[in-house]
Every structure is written in structure tokens, then in C-alpha cells.
Scaffold this active site. Structure first.
Site, PDB file in Angstrom:
ATOM      1  N   CYS A 128      30.775 -62.336  20.116  1.00  0.00           N
ATOM      2  CA  CYS A 128      31.773 -62.601  21.141  1.00  0.00           C
ATOM      3  C   CYS A 128      32.928 -61.628  20.921  1.00  0.00           C
ATOM      4  O   CYS A 128      33.098 -61.074  19.837  1.00  0.00           O
ATOM      5  CB  CYS A 128      32.263 -64.042  21.092  1.00  0.00           C
ATOM      6  SG  CYS A 128      33.057 -64.526  19.538  1.00  0.00           S
ATOM      7  N   HIS A 170      35.335 -62.420   8.475  1.00  0.00           N
ATOM      8  CA  HIS A 170      35.145 -61.627   9.693  1.00  0.00           C
ATOM      9  C   HIS A 170      36.184 -60.503   9.728  1.00  0.00           C
ATOM     10  O   HIS A 170      37.244 -60.659  10.330  1.00  0.00           O
ATOM     11  CB  HIS A 170      35.281 -62.569  10.894  1.00  0.00           C
ATOM     12  CG  HIS A 170      35.249 -61.930  12.242  1.00  0.00           C
ATOM     13  ND1 HIS A 170      34.721 -60.680  12.498  1.00  0.00           N
ATOM     14  CD2 HIS A 170      35.686 -62.399  13.442  1.00  0.00           C
ATOM     15  CE1 HIS A 170      34.831 -60.421  13.791  1.00  0.00           C
ATOM     16  NE2 HIS A 170      35.425 -61.433  14.384  1.00  0.00           N
ATOM     17  N   CYS A 221      36.436 -57.471  18.279  1.00  0.00           N
ATOM     18  CA  CYS A 221      35.505 -57.915  17.238  1.00  0.00           C
ATOM     19  C   CYS A 221      34.168 -57.185  17.268  1.00  0.00           C
ATOM     20  O   CYS A 221      33.437 -57.207  16.278  1.00  0.00           O
ATOM     21  CB  CYS A 221      35.251 -59.423  17.365  1.00  0.00           C
ATOM     22  SG  CYS A 221      36.743 -60.417  17.274  1.00  0.00           S
TER      23      CYS A 221
END
Length: 403
Positions: A389, A359, A91
């Protein structure tokens, strides 16, 4: 050491990440190339103006496989003499691309880079790369692997975050995102996606649900309860790792978790001398970067130690930061960050986040850096921190300051 600056940052609107989404027929290469072309045109970059294109994405198979960065360069209007580097920090891939570019500039390895990332989640399914951390028993068993949704629920359980807390945060994210779009706060950085004929396909984040309220979220079933409590029983794995937990409180669902979407973002990073040579004025200095490894089971707590590390190494305190962008992977991730640093919500994700807008894994790190910069300029703030994160237990952070 040479300072590294941000000269420009753009992103595409985020598509719904489904086959009926506006971007489903657009490939990862095409979407990336459109962002590269956007940066080239906005800054009038000719020839070998940049040293490299560093491009992140999390699921590096099929059309996102190989060296997607180099393929995107060849598909774009950039000079073919510019190489490409594909990277994967899950991510945080887009942020790591920007941070890597900044640190290359600082070290004198080139005057400027285009950095960012892409994720076409409607076309390349999350997890389709068969990552060993999840499927290889020799790794998964020893690391007490659980899916990210279970990790988010572990955070909620460990730090006393209730379902109402998580839902209220999600409602506010939707409200802030809707207001930001209504007031044109993203207009400076949005790069409209177009088809092969140059006609606009997507001009607005299409995942948003502005009418979301506590009642509508309250009707949703927890998404990770069944996989935790029945088959395959990941709650038992979690409680083997954390025996002090009597049970896992499953608070997350589709409405308070980040949206699965398509999107891309790019940032132009370079030295001041390079900018002067190309007639470009820097918008912000990249003051510090950081990355860190964390517990791979609870997994998503990385923004806290990454922020502690970047503040410590840059000689700063949390009170020195005017604005924060913390990627909204799940409500509990951001609520834990606010709890750990006693950060007021009025300074954090002021224009909503991934719960409302989605996202796109490999792009999100670059997206939040650009969003942070735009808001710092709009609100006349000097210093901002962006952090995410990261799957398998990592965290990343970037501090920027206006110039």
C-alpha cells in the site's frame, strides 16, 4: 522486448529507528553506500557495469534530500561514471525503483541497474518534508485527508476486521520472524552494517519482540483513537467521506502496526545477455510490474487493485501465485488482502513482516522482493507476488518467477 532478471538482492538488518538504535549514527548516504558496495563485491562489478543506480526514499529532505542516489554512488566504491536517480513513491519507493529498472532493461535502455532504497527514520523524521497532501488546505480538504493510522482503522471498520483479528495477525508476524531468524532464512541476503573501522554495528533486526502475545497487545491503547475522536477530529472527516459508517473502530496500536526503523536494500537487475557477459546467473525473472492510484482517504487499500491489475495484464490468476509478500503497514492492510483474494496465510508473509521487523519506508519495497525471492528458493516455489500500500492512495506490485 528483452526480459529483465534479478541477479542478486541484499538488505541491511533493520535498526530500531530511534536515537538509541544501533544505526542512528549512520547516515542515509553511508547506509546506502554500504549496500551498493555489497552488491558490487558479491557480483564483482567493475567499471561501468551498470547503467544507473535508482534509489527510493520517502522523506527527501536534509541528508536524504538532493539526489541521494548520486551522492550514494560517489560515497561508494562504484565507478563515478555511474549516475544516480532518486525517486519517491512513498512506501513503494524501493519497489518502484526495481520495477523502473526492470522496465528500462526490457526497453533496451541499458544492460543492468542497481535499484532499491533507504530510510533513516531515526535521523530524518517521517513527515518532516511538510508534504502538501497533509498540510496544504487547498489539497487536504478536497481529498478528505486523514493520517495513515486513521486510514488503517477505516479499513478495519469497512471490512469487519476486529481488534482481536489485528492483534492475532501481529502475534503471528512476530512468531514467524523469530523462527525465520532462528533458522537462518534471511542469511543469504543480510548485509551486516559496519562502522568506519569495518567493525559490525548491526547483524540482526533489532526491532523484533518475539515474546509478543495477545495479552501484551491487549493492554495497549489504540494509537489513533484520540486524534480521531477528539482533536483534530479526523473521524468526522472520514465520516463525511463515508457517511455509511456510523463510527470508526480504532483497532490499531504500536503492536499491530509497522515499526519505525532504519534500513536499506538493493537489487541487481539486468538482462540475461548482460549476466552472461559478467559471468552471473539470474535467480528470477521479473514477469510483471504494476502501479495504481486509489481512494486517497482510505488510502491503504492499494494492494488489492494493484494485484488485480497486475494479474489481469499478465494473464494470470491468483491461484497461479505460490507465495505472497504483502507489506505489513498495518494488520488491516494485509487482512483485507487475504479477505479479498481468499489467500491462505500459509502462503503469505511466511517469514513475518514489517509489524515484527519494521518498515523503513523507502527500502521496504526492495526488501520484500528480496525476501520473496529467498523464500521461493528455500521452499522450491516457482512464482511470487510482492505488493505494498502507498500513502495518499496508491498501490504497487511485482511478480517474479524463478529461472
Amino acid at each position: 522486448m528483452t526480459d529483465a532478471y534479478i541477479f542478486d538482492a541484499i538488505r541491511t538488518p533493520r535498526g530500531k529507528g530511534r536515537k538509541d538504535g544501533a544505526l542512528h549514527e549512520v547516515t542515509s548516504v553511508s547506509l546506502s553506500a554500504q549496500v551498493l558496495n555489497g552488491l558490487k563485491d558479491r557480483s564483482n562489478l567493475d567499471g561501468l557495469a551498470v547503467e544507473d543506480v535508482i534509489w527510493g526514499n520517502a522523506t527527501q529532505v536534509a541528508e536524504q534530500g538532493g539526489c541521494l542516489a548520486r551522492t550514494a554512488v560517489l560515497a561508494s566504491e562504484l565507478d563515478e561514471g555511474i549516475p544516480g536517480l532518486s525517486i519517491n513513491r512513498f512506501c513503494a519507493s524501493g519497489m518502484e525503483a526495481v520495477n523502473l529498472a526492470a522496465n528500462q532493461v526490457r526497453a533496451g535502455a541499458g544492460g543492468a541497474y542497481i535499484a532499491g532504497g533507504v530510510e533513516m527514520m531515526s535521523r530524518v523524521a517521517m513527515g518532516s518534508d511538510g508534504a502538501a497532501i497533509a498540510v496544504d488546505p487547498s489539497v487536504a480538504f478536497d481529498s478528505y485527508f486523514v493520517p495513515q493510522g486513521i486510514s488503517a482503522d477505516i479499513i478495519a471498520t469497512e471490512y469487519g476486521i476486529s481488534r482481536d483479528d489485528a492483534d492475532a495477525f501481529a502475534v503471528e508476524s512476530q512468531k514467524r520472524a523469530a523462527k525465520a531468524w532462528e533458522e537462518g532464512r534471511f542469511a543469504k541476503s543480510i548485509h551486516v552494517v559496519r562502522d568506519v573501522n569495518g567493525l559490525p554495528i548491526l547483524e540482526h533486526d533489532e526491532y523484533m519482540r518475539p515474546g509478543t502475545d495477545m495479552q501484551s497487545l491487549g493492554a495497549l491503547k489504540p494509537s489513533f483513537k484520540d486524534m480521531g475522536e477528539t482533536m483534530p477530529g479526523f473521524d468526522k472527516v472520514a465520516m463525511l467521506k463515508y457517511p455509511h459508517l456510523a463510527a470508526i473502530n480504532h483497532v490499531h496500536h504500536a503492536g499491530n502496526s509497522s515499526g519505525i526503523v532504519d534500513g536499506a536494500a538493493g537489487v541487481l537487475v539486468g538482462s540475461r545477455e548482460w549476466g552472461e557477459a559478467h559471468g552471473l546467473k539470474p535467480r528470477a525473472r521479473i514477469r510483471a510490474t504494476a502501479k495504481i492510484g486509489t481512494d486517497p482517504t482510505i488510502m491503504l487499500t492499494g494492494p488489492v487493485p494493484a494485484t488485480e491489475k497486475i494479474l489481469r495484464e499478465s494473464g494470470m490468476a491468483i491461484s497461479d501465485i505460490d507465495l505472497f509478500e504483502v507489506n505489513e503497514a498495518f494488520s488491516s492492510v494485509v487482512l483485507r488482502f487475504m479477505q479479498a483474494f481468499d489467500v491462505d496465510h500459509s502462503k503469505l508473509n511466511v517469514n513475518g513482516g514489517a509489524i515484527a521487523m519494521g518498515h523503513p519506508l523507502g527500502a521496504s519495497g526492495a526488501i520484500i522482493i528480496g525476501t520473496l525471492l529467498d523464500e521461493m528458493e528455500r521452499a522450491d516455489r516457482e512464482t511470487g507476488l510482492a505488493t505494498l500500500c502507498v500513502a495518499s492512495g496508491m498501490g504497487a506490485a511485482t511478480i517474479i518467477e524463478r529461472v
